[in-house]
Enzyme design. Structure first.
Site, short mmCIF file in Angstrom:
data_model
loop_
_atom_site.label_atom_id
_atom_site.label_comp_id
_atom_site.label_asym_id
_atom_site.label_seq_id
_atom_site.Cartn_x
_atom_site.Cartn_y
_atom_site.Cartn_z
N SER A 23 1.30 -1.13 -0.22
CA SER A 23 -0.25 -0.14 0.25
C SER A 23 0.77 1.13 0.65
O SER A 23 0.92 2.21 -0.48
CB SER A 23 -0.84 0.07 1.29
OG SER A 23 -1.48 -1.51 1.35
N GLY A 93 -6.30 -2.93 -7.62
CA GLY A 93 -7.51 -2.82 -7.55
C GLY A 93 -6.37 -1.28 -6.50
O GLY A 93 -7.23 -0.64 -7.16
N GLN A 166 -9.42 2.45 -0.03
CA GLN A 166 -8.74 2.48 -1.88
C GLN A 166 -9.88 3.06 -1.90
O GLN A 166 -10.04 4.54 -2.60
CB GLN A 166 -9.13 1.17 -2.32
CG GLN A 166 -7.94 0.47 -2.33
CD GLN A 166 -8.36 -0.55 -2.74
OE1 GLN A 166 -8.63 -1.30 -3.91
NE2 GLN A 166 -7.53 -1.71 -2.71
N ASP A 311 -6.55 -7.91 4.73
CA ASP A 311 -5.84 -8.90 3.95
C ASP A 311 -5.48 -10.30 4.30
O ASP A 311 -4.70 -10.95 3.90
CB ASP A 311 -4.99 -7.77 3.44
CG ASP A 311 -5.24 -7.11 1.84
OD1 ASP A 311 -6.16 -7.00 1.78
OD2 ASP A 311 -4.71 -5.72 2.00
N LYS A 338 -12.25 -8.74 -3.56
CA LYS A 338 -10.57 -8.48 -3.01
C LYS A 338 -10.29 -9.83 -4.69
O LYS A 338 -11.48 -9.70 -5.75
CB LYS A 338 -10.16 -9.55 -2.70
CG LYS A 338 -10.52 -9.00 -0.61
CD LYS A 338 -10.41 -7.01 -1.02
CE LYS A 338 -10.87 -6.61 0.24
NZ LYS A 338 -10.33 -5.22 -0.43
C1 S3P Z 1 -5.62 -1.62 0.71
C2 S3P Z 1 -6.66 -1.50 1.06
C3 S3P Z 1 -7.97 -2.66 1.29
C4 S3P Z 1 -6.97 -3.19 1.26
C5 S3P Z 1 -5.86 -3.48 -0.67
C6 S3P Z 1 -4.69 -2.63 -0.13
C7 S3P Z 1 -4.94 0.43 0.27
O1 S3P Z 1 -8.64 -2.43 0.12
O2 S3P Z 1 -7.83 -4.71 0.64
O3 S3P Z 1 -5.33 -5.12 -0.52
O4 S3P Z 1 -3.63 -0.19 -0.43
O5 S3P Z 1 -5.62 1.33 -0.11
P1 S3P Z 1 -10.33 -1.91 0.35
O6 S3P Z 1 -10.29 -0.54 0.87
O7 S3P Z 1 -10.94 -2.32 -1.00
O8 S3P Z 1 -10.65 -2.13 1.49
#
Ligand code: S3P
Length: 423
Positions: A23, A93, A166, A311, A338
């Site tokens: 992240s 994502g 996210q 995660d 996911k």
């Molecule tokens: C992430 C946020 C999480 C996590 C993903 C990475 C990020 O997703 O599951 O692996 O870097 O902001 P969500 O924000 O959709 O929960």
């Protein structure tokens, strides 16, 4: 690449340094690309997902150079250049959702695409709030490809229906270029790396519990050291807790409190985990962890726990198979969105290994103190975290486990096999 895993005859022992946080690595590249000047990013995660982000910003005209795999310089004029062909987010994502927020407010149009897994994932969660800010985004019924017509944005106050970093980050990044104060309120606090790094780079951002506000700001280039990824450490933490006679140290683990749900759960389960030598790097807390094989008891995992360990849930489900009693994991319905539907995938593949696990719409029920039979072939559904979870299960299974397409591990931790072998 298929891989055969056999039961370990002795405990895991020794020390590893955990690779960088995925992240934070994404954000380090993105925010440096938006800042005028030169940033050096040290301890970058050189894995497929973060390389997608770096490649995308190179296409948007930012000068990105790798000095070695884990160190790069990002030299930016503080503005992005138009790029006509589709911008490829790969399997990531985080890239697609955060970059949507950045591109929505540019003076040019762009298209974001992803691989087979990413093309199935829901994007309405960012399209809806960004559209409220004035963004013009066309999608394939809420999924990629996303055609973004860059336009001037205005601020909003958004009550997010889900605790998602996210979603929050996409809106905050759009807010960086929007007029007025943009605010995001979450039902539970999700990971806050965006807030920490934006503040570190000079953005006008304010945080009050689950409420974050940002004003139009320009960012200052800064050197960034990326903390180690607790989500990657999770596989080694669980392995050491369940393989008899293990005693390991994991160095440089990111200990940001929005990510340490797994440490709380391990403690609730009675696991032997010590935090050594806490320190701060680029605004983030890190430390070393010592973990020993432990007698575990079951626990409940739900509510505000979930965003703090989302995660880690597949490997926590494995941990629960070794704890005394029944573990219930609920309120984790977003696990279905996911890289794979991680609820159905975990249940299906665990059952192939002889594990007794029940599927709930929003989680799992796992019986404890199970012997894992193994002796089967398991699938990973293009999902790096499933690949590593099934590998760790194989370490305590009676018969050999064949994990198919194990190369998906490259998405977040290409070093996984060498690290586990070192231990
Ligand atoms: C992430 C946020 C999480 C996590 C993903 C990475 C990020 O997703 O599951 O692996 O870097 O902001 P969500 O924000 O959709 O929960």
């Amino acid at each position: 690449m298929d891989i055969v895993v056999s039961c370990l005859k002795k405990g895991l022992r020794g020390e590893i340094v955990i690779p960088a946080d995925k992240s934070i690595s994404h954000r380090a590249v993105m925010f440096s690309a938006l800042a005028k000047g030169k940033s050096t990013i040290k301890n970058f995660l050189y894995a497929a997902d973060c390389r997608s982000t770096a490649g995308l910003f190179k296409n948007l005209g930012v000068d990105i150079e790798f000095i070695n795999e884990n160190t790069l310089t990002v030299n930016s004029k503080g503005i992005l250049s138009p790029y006509l062909p589709p911008l490829d987010c790969g399997n990531s994502g985080t890239t697609m959702r955060l970059v949507s927020g950045i591109l929505a407010g540019q003076r040019f149009d762009s298209t974001l695409i992803g691989d087979e897994s990413l093309s199935k994932r829901p994007m309405k969660r960012v399209i809806t709030p960004l559209s409220l800010m004035g963004a013009e985004i066309e999608s394939n019924d809420g999924r990629a490809p996303l055609k973004i017509h860059g336009t001037a944005l205005h601020s909003i106050e958004y009550n997010s229906p889900i605790a998602s970093a996210q979603v929050k980050s996409s809106i905050l990044l759009a807010g960086l270029s929007a007029d007025g104060v943009t605010t995001v309120i979450e039902p539970y606090k999700s990971r806050n790396h965006t807030e920490i790094l934006l503040e570190y780079m000079g953005a006008d951002i304010a945080v009050e519990e689950n409420r974050v506000s940002i004003q139009k700001s320009s960012l200052t280039a800064r050197d960034i050291f990326v903390a180690g990824d607790i989500s990657s450490a999770a596989f080694f933490i669980v392995a050491a807790l369940i393989v008899p006679d293990s005693d390991i140290i994991i160095r440089n683990v990111g200990l940001n409190e929005t990510r340490t749900g797994i440490i709380d759960v391990v403690k609730r389960m009675g696991g032997n985990l010590e935090i050594l030598d806490e320190r701060i790097v680029s605004g983030e807390k890190i430390g070393d962890l010592r973990i020993r094989y432990s007698d575990l008891k079951s626990c409940e995992i739900n509510g505000a726990d979930i965003p703090r360990l989302i995660d880690e849930l597949p490997v926590i489900a494995l941990l629960a198979t070794q704890a005394e009693g029944e573990t219930r994991i609920t309120n984790a319905e977003d696990l279905r969105n996911k890289e794979a539907d991680r609820i159905t995938a975990v249940v299906t593949e665990f059952r192939k290994l002889g594990i007794d696990i029940d599927e709930l719409p929003d989680g799992f029920i796992i019986n404890g103190k199970q012997k894992i039979a193994g002796g089967s072939e398991v699938e990973v559904y293009h999902d790096h975290r499933l690949a590593m979870t099934l590998y760790i299960a194989g370490l305590i299974a009676k018969k050999e486990t064949l994990v198919k397409e194990f190369q998906w591990v490259d998405i977040s931790m290409p070093e996984f096999l060498s690290l586990i072998q070192r231990l």
